[in-house]
Design a protein around this motif. Sequence first.
Motif, short mmCIF file in Angstrom:
data_model
loop_
_atom_site.label_atom_id
_atom_site.label_comp_id
_atom_site.label_asym_id
_atom_site.label_seq_id
_atom_site.Cartn_x
_atom_site.Cartn_y
_atom_site.Cartn_z
N VAL A 1 17.78 37.62 -66.23
CA VAL A 1 17.10 37.45 -64.95
C VAL A 1 15.94 36.49 -65.09
CG1 VAL A 1 15.78 38.63 -63.15
CG2 VAL A 1 17.80 39.73 -64.12
N TRP A 2 15.23 36.58 -66.20
CA TRP A 2 14.12 35.66 -66.48
C TRP A 2 14.61 34.22 -66.55
CZ3 TRP A 2 13.13 33.34 -71.55
CH2 TRP A 2 11.94 32.61 -71.59
N LEU A 3 15.76 33.99 -67.20
CA LEU A 3 16.33 32.65 -67.29
C LEU A 3 16.78 32.14 -65.93
CD1 LEU A 3 18.46 33.03 -70.57
CD2 LEU A 3 16.30 31.79 -70.30
N GLU A 4 17.32 33.04 -65.10
CA GLU A 4 17.76 32.65 -63.77
C GLU A 4 16.60 32.25 -62.86
OE1 GLU A 4 20.07 35.79 -62.11
OE2 GLU A 4 21.96 35.04 -62.94
N ASN A 5 15.40 32.73 -63.19
CA ASN A 5 14.22 32.47 -62.36
C ASN A 5 13.28 31.48 -63.04
OD1 ASN A 5 14.11 34.50 -59.86
ND2 ASN A 5 15.06 35.56 -61.59
N ASP A 6 13.88 30.45 -63.62
CA ASP A 6 13.12 29.32 -64.19
C ASP A 6 12.15 29.76 -65.29
OD1 ASP A 6 14.42 27.62 -62.39
OD2 ASP A 6 12.88 28.03 -60.85
N ARG A 7 12.49 30.83 -65.98
CA ARG A 7 11.69 31.31 -67.11
C ARG A 7 10.24 31.59 -66.70
NH1 ARG A 7 13.90 27.44 -72.08
NH2 ARG A 7 16.13 27.83 -71.68
N LEU B 1 28.68 42.63 -70.79
CA LEU B 1 28.04 41.38 -70.39
C LEU B 1 28.89 40.18 -70.80
CD1 LEU B 1 24.37 42.24 -71.41
CD2 LEU B 1 25.50 42.60 -69.22
N ILE B 2 29.55 40.28 -71.95
CA ILE B 2 30.45 39.20 -72.38
C ILE B 2 31.59 39.06 -71.39
CG2 ILE B 2 32.16 38.54 -74.11
CD1 ILE B 2 30.35 39.71 -76.23
N ILE B 3 32.19 40.19 -71.00
CA ILE B 3 33.30 40.16 -70.05
C ILE B 3 32.83 39.61 -68.71
CG2 ILE B 3 34.98 41.58 -68.79
CD1 ILE B 3 35.06 43.43 -71.18
N ILE C 1 19.17 48.29 -75.17
CA ILE C 1 19.32 46.88 -75.55
C ILE C 1 19.98 46.10 -74.41
CG2 ILE C 1 20.51 45.30 -77.12
CD1 ILE C 1 20.15 47.38 -79.32
N LYS C 2 20.98 46.71 -73.77
CA LYS C 2 21.64 46.04 -72.65
C LYS C 2 20.64 45.75 -71.53
CE LYS C 2 24.18 48.26 -69.63
NZ LYS C 2 25.27 49.04 -69.02
N GLY C 3 19.76 46.69 -71.25
CA GLY C 3 18.74 46.48 -70.23
C GLY C 3 17.81 45.32 -70.58
N LEU C 4 17.41 45.24 -71.86
CA LEU C 4 16.54 44.15 -72.29
C LEU C 4 17.23 42.80 -72.17
CD1 LEU C 4 14.86 45.64 -75.50
CD2 LEU C 4 13.88 45.43 -73.21
N ILE C 5 18.52 42.76 -72.53
CA ILE C 5 19.27 41.51 -72.43
C ILE C 5 19.36 41.06 -70.97
CG2 ILE C 5 21.55 40.45 -72.73
CD1 ILE C 5 21.91 42.22 -75.19
N THR D 1 27.97 45.89 -51.15
CA THR D 1 27.11 46.32 -50.03
C THR D 1 25.85 45.47 -49.89
OG1 THR D 1 26.00 47.93 -51.45
CG2 THR D 1 27.91 48.69 -50.19
N GLY D 2 25.61 44.56 -50.82
CA GLY D 2 24.40 43.75 -50.73
C GLY D 2 24.45 42.56 -51.65
N PRO D 3 23.46 41.65 -51.52
CA PRO D 3 23.45 40.41 -52.31
C PRO D 3 22.81 40.53 -53.68
CG PRO D 3 21.66 40.38 -50.73
CD PRO D 3 22.38 41.69 -50.52
N THR D 4 22.43 41.73 -54.09
CA THR D 4 21.77 41.92 -55.38
C THR D 4 22.64 41.40 -56.51
OG1 THR D 4 20.71 43.90 -54.49
CG2 THR D 4 20.63 43.59 -56.87
N SER D 5 22.03 40.67 -57.45
CA SER D 5 22.78 40.05 -58.53
C SER D 5 23.35 41.10 -59.49
CB SER D 5 21.89 39.08 -59.32
OG SER D 5 20.97 39.79 -60.12
N VAL D 6 24.37 40.68 -60.22
CA VAL D 6 25.00 41.57 -61.18
C VAL D 6 24.03 41.97 -62.28
CG1 VAL D 6 26.81 41.70 -62.94
CG2 VAL D 6 27.32 40.68 -60.73
N TRP D 7 23.15 41.04 -62.70
CA TRP D 7 22.23 41.36 -63.79
C TRP D 7 21.19 42.40 -63.36
CZ3 TRP D 7 25.32 39.81 -67.02
CH2 TRP D 7 25.87 38.53 -67.04
#
Length: 344
Positions: free
Chosen positions: A62-68, A265-267, A53-57, A208-214
């Motif tokens: 990520v989908w929302l961050e990329n203009d859906r 994810l809340i934290i 479920i965490k992976g799906l969320i 070590t890189g710019p990869t997002s937390v999500w």
Amino acid sequence: MVLETTKKDNRKWISLAALVLQNTSLVLLLRYSRTMKAERYISSTAIVTAEFIKGLICIVLVWLENDRSINRLFRVIHEEIYAKPYDTSKLAIPSGLYAIQNNLLFFALSYLNAATYQVSYQLKILTTALCSVLMLKKSIEKHQWFSLCMLAIGVAFVTWPSPEEVQKRTTIQSQATWLQQSTGFGAVLLASMTSGFAGVYFEKILKTGPTSVWIRNIQLACFGTLFGLLIVFCFDYKAVMDKGFFQGYSTVVWIVVLLQAIGGLIIATVIKYADNIIKGFATSLSILFSSVISYFILHDFTPSLFFYMGTVFVLTATFLYGWEKNKVTSSVNEQARIQNILIK
């Protein structure tokens, strides 16, 4: 200016409420789910479900961050995960440790009341600090070393038996109870160790890189699901084959699974609005509420003098460790933020 300050204060209070609600409800409901009189669910399957479920969320985020955009979502996932197998494989170590940690915490709450668990699990501050020094060469100030010593003493007080408990150990039932509590505390101790190492290792990867937390959370969830399934196969394969993967799942269990999935994810979302002092307040209120509810509602906890003393030590140590002098740079705040992103 006044309006901006008011909004900032409101966000801090909302952050405080969110952290307290998440910390308290997860521990209490998990404890209740492990002791309620109903068909026992398999904790290892609950952990797998929570990771999935965490992976799906995170995919949705990520989908929302990329203009859906579905196309951009798949492109980001392909570029950041599939096309970088070596970088992605680095997340296998913390994922495996988190899988072990979560199973240990479910196991611990089968034998420890919520209040004792909450206080004892603050040992993760000590293990995280030690791993930061050893792995990241971080420097810890004198007042923080003092707080870590105070933390260890406080946890020792909380787990120390009262004179009445020592006298009661003459019966077989009392000895069995003491053995269960010792086993539960041992599980908390091991979970604290895995939490400290995995948290610092994950922090090192993030830097070590710019990869997002999500994206990192998606990688963690993928490996976490795989490692979780491996634990299910090794320890609960027969039970799953007999009664199914979701045996014993009730409304309470599903709420626990959801809280487990969204907790980190809340934290991660609210920590940017809250500093270490707010986190200290959240920890204190969570322990207080857990103790009150355990005593008056769950009826599985009777505080002793040792518990009161240990709790005061632990809460004081938590505030002292999070206290920052004016000269501390923003990098320390960033360290605190990262270390709290995936606390389970």
